[in-house]
Design a protein around this motif. Structure first.
Motif, PDB file in Angstrom:
ATOM      1  N   SER A  92      10.618   4.501 -21.866  1.00 22.37           N
ATOM      2  CA  SER A  92       9.644   5.574 -21.777  1.00 22.37           C
ATOM      3  C   SER A  92       9.467   6.259 -23.128  1.00 22.37           C
ATOM      4  O   SER A  92      10.443   6.583 -23.808  1.00 22.37           O
ATOM      5  CB  SER A  92      10.086   6.602 -20.726  1.00 22.37           C
ATOM      6  OG  SER A  92       9.249   7.733 -20.757  1.00 22.37           O
ATOM      7  N   ALA A  93       8.209   6.510 -23.495  1.00 24.64           N
ATOM      8  CA  ALA A  93       7.925   7.223 -24.743  1.00 24.64           C
ATOM      9  C   ALA A  93       7.997   8.730 -24.566  1.00 24.64           C
ATOM     10  O   ALA A  93       7.794   9.474 -25.528  1.00 24.64           O
ATOM     11  CB  ALA A  93       6.541   6.838 -25.254  1.00 24.64           C
ATOM     12  N   ASN A  94       8.283   9.215 -23.352  1.00 23.81           N
ATOM     13  CA  ASN A  94       8.371  10.651 -23.118  1.00 23.81           C
ATOM     14  C   ASN A  94       9.541  11.284 -23.853  1.00 23.81           C
ATOM     15  O   ASN A  94       9.599  12.501 -23.997  1.00 23.81           O
ATOM     16  CB  ASN A  94       8.502  10.932 -21.621  1.00 23.81           C
ATOM     17  CG  ASN A  94       7.254  10.545 -20.850  1.00 23.81           C
ATOM     18  OD1 ASN A  94       6.153  10.612 -21.382  1.00 23.81           O
ATOM     19  ND2 ASN A  94       7.428  10.137 -19.604  1.00 23.81           N
ATOM     20  N   ARG A 153      10.502  10.230 -26.981  1.00 20.76           N
ATOM     21  CA  ARG A 153      10.312  10.064 -28.433  1.00 20.76           C
ATOM     22  C   ARG A 153       8.810  10.090 -28.706  1.00 20.76           C
ATOM     23  O   ARG A 153       8.102   9.133 -28.403  1.00 20.76           O
ATOM     24  CB  ARG A 153      10.929   8.750 -28.932  1.00 20.76           C
ATOM     25  CG  ARG A 153      10.679   7.584 -28.017  1.00 20.76           C
ATOM     26  CD  ARG A 153      11.158   6.258 -28.558  1.00 20.76           C
ATOM     27  NE  ARG A 153      10.934   5.253 -27.542  1.00 20.76           N
ATOM     28  CZ  ARG A 153       9.766   4.694 -27.273  1.00 20.76           C
ATOM     29  NH1 ARG A 153       8.715   5.033 -27.978  1.00 20.76           N
ATOM     30  NH2 ARG A 153       9.643   3.803 -26.318  1.00 20.76           N
ATOM     31  N   ARG A 154       8.375  11.183 -29.283  1.00 23.02           N
ATOM     32  CA  ARG A 154       6.948  11.411 -29.458  1.00 23.02           C
ATOM     33  C   ARG A 154       6.420  10.940 -30.807  1.00 23.02           C
ATOM     34  O   ARG A 154       5.217  10.961 -31.033  1.00 23.02           O
ATOM     35  CB  ARG A 154       6.644  12.896 -29.285  1.00 23.02           C
ATOM     36  CG  ARG A 154       6.759  13.377 -27.842  1.00 23.02           C
ATOM     37  CD  ARG A 154       5.754  12.675 -26.977  1.00 23.02           C
ATOM     38  NE  ARG A 154       5.704  13.205 -25.617  1.00 23.02           N
ATOM     39  CZ  ARG A 154       5.014  12.667 -24.634  1.00 23.02           C
ATOM     40  NH1 ARG A 154       4.320  11.558 -24.862  1.00 23.02           N
ATOM     41  NH2 ARG A 154       5.011  13.196 -23.440  1.00 23.02           N
ATOM     42  N   THR A 187       4.692   3.009 -26.084  1.00 22.88           N
ATOM     43  CA  THR A 187       4.160   3.829 -27.165  1.00 22.88           C
ATOM     44  C   THR A 187       3.868   5.228 -26.640  1.00 22.88           C
ATOM     45  O   THR A 187       3.576   5.404 -25.452  1.00 22.88           O
ATOM     46  CB  THR A 187       2.858   3.234 -27.726  1.00 22.88           C
ATOM     47  OG1 THR A 187       1.916   3.123 -26.646  1.00 22.88           O
ATOM     48  CG2 THR A 187       3.096   1.866 -28.310  1.00 22.88           C
ATOM     49  N   PRO A 188       3.921   6.259 -27.510  1.00 22.18           N
ATOM     50  CA  PRO A 188       3.574   7.606 -27.058  1.00 22.18           C
ATOM     51  C   PRO A 188       2.140   7.724 -26.552  1.00 22.18           C
ATOM     52  O   PRO A 188       1.841   8.554 -25.706  1.00 22.18           O
ATOM     53  CB  PRO A 188       3.787   8.459 -28.316  1.00 22.18           C
ATOM     54  CG  PRO A 188       4.773   7.696 -29.128  1.00 22.18           C
ATOM     55  CD  PRO A 188       4.449   6.254 -28.884  1.00 22.18           C
ATOM     56  N   THR A 189       1.234   6.891 -27.106  1.00 22.83           N
ATOM     57  CA  THR A 189      -0.144   6.855 -26.609  1.00 22.83           C
ATOM     58  C   THR A 189      -0.380   5.498 -25.973  1.00 22.83           C
ATOM     59  O   THR A 189      -0.177   4.462 -26.603  1.00 22.83           O
ATOM     60  CB  THR A 189      -1.138   7.076 -27.754  1.00 22.83           C
ATOM     61  OG1 THR A 189      -0.878   6.141 -28.802  1.00 22.83           O
ATOM     62  CG2 THR A 189      -1.009   8.479 -28.311  1.00 22.83           C
ATOM     63  N   THR A 190      -0.801   5.492 -24.723  1.00 25.30           N
ATOM     64  CA  THR A 190      -0.849   4.251 -23.946  1.00 25.30           C
ATOM     65  C   THR A 190      -2.186   3.531 -24.027  1.00 25.30           C
ATOM     66  O   THR A 190      -2.339   2.466 -23.436  1.00 25.30           O
ATOM     67  CB  THR A 190      -0.544   4.560 -22.468  1.00 25.30           C
ATOM     68  OG1 THR A 190      -1.515   5.511 -21.968  1.00 25.30           O
ATOM     69  CG2 THR A 190       0.849   5.165 -22.328  1.00 25.30           C
ATOM     70  N   ARG A 248       4.963   8.575 -33.452  1.00 29.75           N
ATOM     71  CA  ARG A 248       4.176   7.364 -33.245  1.00 29.75           C
ATOM     72  C   ARG A 248       4.499   6.312 -34.294  1.00 29.75           C
ATOM     73  O   ARG A 248       4.985   6.612 -35.382  1.00 29.75           O
ATOM     74  CB  ARG A 248       2.680   7.709 -33.283  1.00 29.75           C
ATOM     75  CG  ARG A 248       2.262   8.675 -32.186  1.00 29.75           C
ATOM     76  CD  ARG A 248       0.862   9.188 -32.385  1.00 29.75           C
ATOM     77  NE  ARG A 248       0.491  10.134 -31.340  1.00 29.75           N
ATOM     78  CZ  ARG A 248      -0.624  10.855 -31.340  1.00 29.75           C
ATOM     79  NH1 ARG A 248      -1.483  10.745 -32.342  1.00 29.75           N
ATOM     80  NH2 ARG A 248      -0.879  11.691 -30.355  1.00 29.75           N
ATOM     81  N   PHE A 285      13.242  14.608 -30.274  1.00 26.86           N
ATOM     82  CA  PHE A 285      11.983  15.129 -30.788  1.00 26.86           C
ATOM     83  C   PHE A 285      12.244  15.787 -32.139  1.00 26.86           C
ATOM     84  O   PHE A 285      13.355  16.224 -32.430  1.00 26.86           O
ATOM     85  CB  PHE A 285      11.381  16.167 -29.838  1.00 26.86           C
ATOM     86  CG  PHE A 285      10.950  15.608 -28.504  1.00 26.86           C
ATOM     87  CD1 PHE A 285      10.686  14.265 -28.342  1.00 26.86           C
ATOM     88  CD2 PHE A 285      10.800  16.449 -27.412  1.00 26.86           C
ATOM     89  CE1 PHE A 285      10.280  13.751 -27.123  1.00 26.86           C
ATOM     90  CE2 PHE A 285      10.395  15.951 -26.186  1.00 26.86           C
ATOM     91  CZ  PHE A 285      10.137  14.594 -26.038  1.00 26.86           C
TER      92      PHE A 285
END
Length: 643
Positions: A550-552, A554-555, A221-224, A557, A95
């Motif tokens: 998992s995008a958890n 690496r935030r 992706t961080p936003t799904t 975008r 992060f």
């Protein structure tokens, strides 16, 4: 000064913290431990070895068109950001906050000076402002680097309406995408090449070839929230009829991602084509589809001694791409990047999605031009005879005698239908090799090769009634399969009438393989290659240290930022893989030596480094001081007798 003036009244910080210390408050519960300087030096040196820093400067110069941007120098440079990312990935997510904390609290003054960072001022009163300052500087430094390589630049702070998504797509610069995608792939190539070169020389060159096994794995992706490209125009029309856009549900953030198909048929669209893979109903979105990207990864495998562990299974090439788009082209990019190791191109192994389904002009011919030979399984509809030329039959990657028995021609078909067992299948495949045409002359500059009947030449492998009269010299007597007269063609073509015939290699390129399909040799290597890439994917995906799926962890975008972070994760994965391989090798050497190391020096430390008064010996390399020898004794303890 008023009691409520918190800008200057520091007394507000003089409060009861209970059993919590100021250090814990400043670290938000984390223990801030400075990294050893030697670790920082090692990773900083590795960043410089990649050559990425010079390329970043070149790209900035290209984008600036020769004009300086002005302003003061950046407080955090590229070298510090990349070194910090390698150091931050110690089982923790990468992060921006993690990087800022490392720069502020976990580096000594010497390490900060090495990375060109300013000193960190630690004060409980000002710690909030100081943390915000380090975060802001770190955030800007990362995005300055990311902006040079992001193929799909867009605003990513908030959710978009479908109308805004359409506007982003319409404003996309395809030429800029190609330039920055090439930069992004070079960034990844240079980091993975550095890890390859960190191996001992004998391990790097255990084989003179670079054999690969490649595949895709999902990167979230961080936003799904995604959207259907097929239904985008309909959504835009619906939004145009909406009076208040604020009533619309939150839309997607990343316009340039796609639907990864978890199960079912996948496609391979050319760049610019509409990706038809999308959820058909709302209920299938979470079960069969996932919004994100694909990581294309190639692992080094061993075609000469499959499974022998002569070298670690490293990720030697990687890229990121949109799902279901340019799958074949990304595979060619992996092969091209792997050649940077300096080894000769070898075999490229993959599952049916690649060699079996791709168009020849998109994968087979470019791979052949790069020097790689396929290894794969065939689709069921491409087993058995697939055309021919000059009277010969094209069967599963080879050209065969037209008199090859039907049972041998259809061996793979029978095996796929379950009418014969594995033992019978292997026996038929082995027997079929005798009917394969022999190479008389290798391919010329036009891609044409001369083949001859297997019953001709100095070492015939079959006997044929059509060729018996043409034998001009006696061949050594040995048992060879015979072509049955009933299997001979009614109208013999060139391969049966001439001493040899010319074949165009391009006609067999789709089915060409490094090993004869179905043989034990093919099966051993293909199994080893598939296991290697599947094992690597399992290690770097969910649940592992890298957890790239998992995008958890690496935030940031965007696909560009995702590939930068995935590159760092793969770099650290490779370095750990090399260390583990060398550790296992050391243990094996110890066992071979009877339980102790292959002796670099078996002298005890006290004898190597110190004088032993009891034995009157000195460390190795230290001469014994000259001194008078004691007089001989009569062994009574008294002085020697006079004579």
């Amino acid at each position: 000064m008023s009691a409520g003036d918190t800008d200057h009244d520091y007394s507000v910080f003089a409060r009861d913290l209970g059993g919590i210390t100021q250090e814990e408050v400043m670290g938000r519960g984390r223990i801030q431990v400075a990294l050893p300087d030697v670790d920082v030096q090692r990773f900083e040196a590795r960043v410089r070895k990649t050559g990425v820093l010079e390329r970043l400067q070149d790209w900035r110069a290209e984008d600036s068109l020769g004009e300086g941007f002005g302003g003061r120098p950046a407080l955090i440079n590229d070298r510090a950001i990349l070194t910090g990312m390698l150091l931050a990935n110690r089982g923790e997510p990468i992060f921006i906050t993690r990087l800022a904390r490392l720069f502020q609290h976990e580096l000594s003054d010497a390490s900060r000076a090495l990375l060109g960072l300013e000193p960190s001022f630690v004060s409980f009163v000002e710690h909030v402002a100081e943390q915000n300052r380090w975060y802001s500087n770190t955030h800007r430094a990362f995005h300055r680097m990311n902006d040079l390589m992001d193929p799909f630049p867009q605003e990513r702070w908030r959710a978009k309406t479908h109308t805004e998504i359409q506007q982003i797509l319409n404003a996309h610069d395809s030429a800029l995408e190609l330039t920055r995608k090439a930069r992004l792939d070079e960034f990844t190539k240079l980091f993975l090449l550095m890890t390859f070169n960190e191996q001992p020389r004998d391990v790097r060159r255990a084989s003179r070839k670079i054999d690969l096994s490649f595949d895709q794995t999902y990167v979230g992706t961080p936003t799904t929230k995604g959207y259907s490209k097929k239904g985008l125009s309909r959504k835009v029309t619906e939004e145009a009829a909406t009076a208040d856009l604020r009533t619309l549900p939150p839309g997607p953030v990343d316009a340039y991602a796609g639907w990864h198909v978890r199960t079912g048929e996948r496609t391979d669209n050319r760049r610019g084509e509409l990706d038809t893979a999308s959820p058909q109903t709302k209920g299938t979105t979470s079960t069969n589809y996932a919004w994100g990207w694909e990581a294309n990864i190639a692992v080094r495998v061993d075609s000469e001694k499959p499974g022998s562990r002569r070298f670690p299974a490293l990720a030697v090439a990687a890229t990121l791409s949109l799902p279901n788009v340019n799958v074949a082209e990304e595979a060619v990019s992996l092969m091209r990047a792997a050649k940077a190791t300096g080894l000769q191109p070898g075999i490229g192994d993959a599952d049916k999605r690649y060699w079996a389904n791709s168009l020849v002009e998109r994968l087979h011919e470019p791979a052949f031009a790069e020097g790689f030979t396929p290894s794969t399984d065939y689709r069921v509809d491409r087993l058995g005879v697939q055309g021919g030329a000059n009277g010969a039959l094209f069967i599963e990657g080879g050209a065969y005698c037209p008199g090859t028995p039907t049972a041998l021609q259809n061996a793979s078909i029978a095996k796929s239908q379950g009418t014969i067992d594995s033992e019978t299948y292997r026996a038929r495949i082995g027997a079929r090799k005798a009917f394969k045409l022999h190479v008389k002359e290798k391919a010329d500059g036009k891609g044409r090769t001369m083949l001859r009947c297997p019953a001709l030449g100095p070492s015939p492998t079959v006997t044929c009634p059509l060729r018996e009269l043409l034998q001009t010299r006696k061949i050594a007597d040995k048992e060879r399969p015979a072509v049955d007269a009933a299997d001979l063609p009614d109208f013999p073509d060139k391969i049966c009438r001439q001493h040899s015939a010319s074949f165009d290699e391009a006609e067999m390129r789709r089915t060409q393989q490094a090993f004869d399909y179905g043989t034990q040799e093919w099966d051993t290597f293909h199994t080893h290659a598939r296991n290697s890439i599947e094992s690597l994917n399992a290690q770097i995906k969910a649940g592992g240290t890298e957890d790239i799926q998992s995008a958890n962890r690496r935030r940031v975008r965007g696909m560009g930022a995702a590939q930068i972070i995935v590159t760092i994760l793969l770099t650290n994965f490779n370095l750990r893989k090399i260390a583990a391989f060398l550790s296992d090798k050391f243990k094996a050497d110890m066992r071979a030596a009877g339980g102790r190391p292959a002796k670099p020096n078996l002298i005890r430390r006290r004898d190597r480094e110190f004088r032993n008064p009891y034995t009157d010996t000195y460390p190795a390399g230290v001469e014994r001081p000259d001194k008078a020898r004691p007089a001989p004794s009569d062994e009574t303890g008294g002085p020697p007798l006079r004579t």
